[in-house]
Design a protein around this motif. Structure first.
Motif, short mmCIF file in Angstrom:
data_model
loop_
_atom_site.label_atom_id
_atom_site.label_comp_id
_atom_site.label_asym_id
_atom_site.label_seq_id
_atom_site.Cartn_x
_atom_site.Cartn_y
_atom_site.Cartn_z
N GLU A 1 -2.97 -2.55 -3.58
CA GLU A 1 -4.38 -2.23 -3.39
C GLU A 1 -4.55 -0.99 -2.53
N HIS A 2 -5.64 -0.23 -2.76
CA HIS A 2 -5.97 0.93 -1.94
C HIS A 2 -7.09 0.61 -0.95
N ASP A 3 -7.88 -0.41 -1.25
CA ASP A 3 -9.04 -0.75 -0.43
C ASP A 3 -8.57 -1.43 0.86
N LYS B 1 4.67 2.21 -6.24
CA LYS B 1 4.11 0.86 -6.31
C LYS B 1 4.17 0.30 -7.73
N TYR C 1 -0.09 8.72 4.78
CA TYR C 1 -1.04 7.94 3.99
C TYR C 1 -2.45 7.98 4.56
N GLU D 1 -4.48 -3.75 -7.90
CA GLU D 1 -5.82 -3.30 -7.52
C GLU D 1 -6.93 -4.24 -8.00
N PRO E 1 0.51 5.96 -0.77
CA PRO E 1 -0.18 7.03 -1.50
C PRO E 1 0.22 7.04 -2.97
N ASN E 2 -0.52 7.74 -3.78
CA ASN E 2 -0.17 7.89 -5.19
C ASN E 2 1.24 8.47 -5.30
N ILE F 1 0.84 -1.18 0.00
CA ILE F 1 0.00 0.00 0.00
C ILE F 1 0.89 1.25 0.00
#
Length: 246
Positions: free
Chosen positions: A203-205, A43, A243, A173, A38-39, A36
């Motif tokens: 993944e962000h979720d 990643k 984050y 993702e 932040p943008n 994980i």
């Protein structure tokens, strides 16, 4: 646990911007890991480096626990070594059936003559049936892939990667755009896959990651900021600041 992939001191710069900064990362032969961050954390660039799409400026990437460097291999060679990657947007052959997509993906001799004269054998069809069962599409084998839901296309693409018998699966993702029930099935699919190979999920979720119940690596500015269980990293003040606090 023996190490399958070891990334040591890797850095890569694009036009003066350090996308990956002295990154070190390792994963075992049968392990599930979530990444994980932040943008802009690095990643995607990390996955590009492991698959040979991007060459780092410095550092080592050792594969298979035998001091074999991925840095000397082409993208095609790295894929043949058993590193598979699933991008966020599913890419399946929409005019072909689920069965035909899986048959095309089976690990086979891919020379021009072999492809030209290929006819599926009973063992191939049985392997495809087993894969379809594993990904939850056993009742959709003869359906055109373009008619599948978004989640089903994601499962088909995962099945196509599994058909190639990868030792490391990089998944970008997978939960994006899925319904709640589709996310549950995807969770089970990835957990099962990681019993026999290494699986890295970007993944962000956070709820999806919690369901995976695996070790989490947090990236920030191209480096590892924290690593451990999801509860451990989400209590880390640095992670909260860069984050979770956004």
């Amino acid at each position: 646990m023996s190490t399958l992939l070891e990334v040591s001191g890797v850095s890569v710069t694009f036009d003066g911007f350090k996308a990956i900064n002295n990154l070190s990362f390792s994963i075992g032969h049968a392990e599930l890991r979530a990444i994980i961050g932040p943008n802009g954390a690095g990643k995607t660039t990390f996955m590009d480096i492991v698959t040979g799409k991007t060459r780092p400026d410095e550092g080592r990437i050792v594969w298979g626990g035998k001091s074999r460097s991925l840095l000397n291999m082409s993208e095609a060679r790295i894929a043949c070594e058993g590193i598979g990657r699933k991008f966020q947007k599913p890419t399946v052959f929409e005019d072909q059936s689920v069965q035909e997509n899986l048959l095309m993906a089976l690990k086979k001799d891919r020379g021009p003559l072999a492809v030209l004269f290929y006819r599926p054998q009973a063992a191939d069809l049985e392997r495809v049936r087993a894969l379809a069962e594993e990904i939850g599409l056993a009742d959709q084998l003869y359906r055109k892939s373009g008619e599948l839901s978004h989640g089903e296309k994601q499962w088909l693409e995962i099945g196509m990667l599994l058909a190639q018998e990868p030792r490391l699966l990089l998944v970008d993702e997978p939960a994006a755009g899925m319904t709640s029930s589709e996310r549950e099935h995807t969770t089970a699919l990835l957990i099962e896959a990681a019993k026999t190979r290494a699986v890295v999920v970007v993944e962000h979720d956070m709820e999806f990651i919690r369901r995976l119940n695996c070790r989490v690596t947090v990236l920030h500015e191209g480096a590892v900021l924290a690593e451990g269980s999801l509860d451990h990293v989400t209590r880390n003040q640095d992670v909260i600041d860069v984050y979770l606090g956004r």
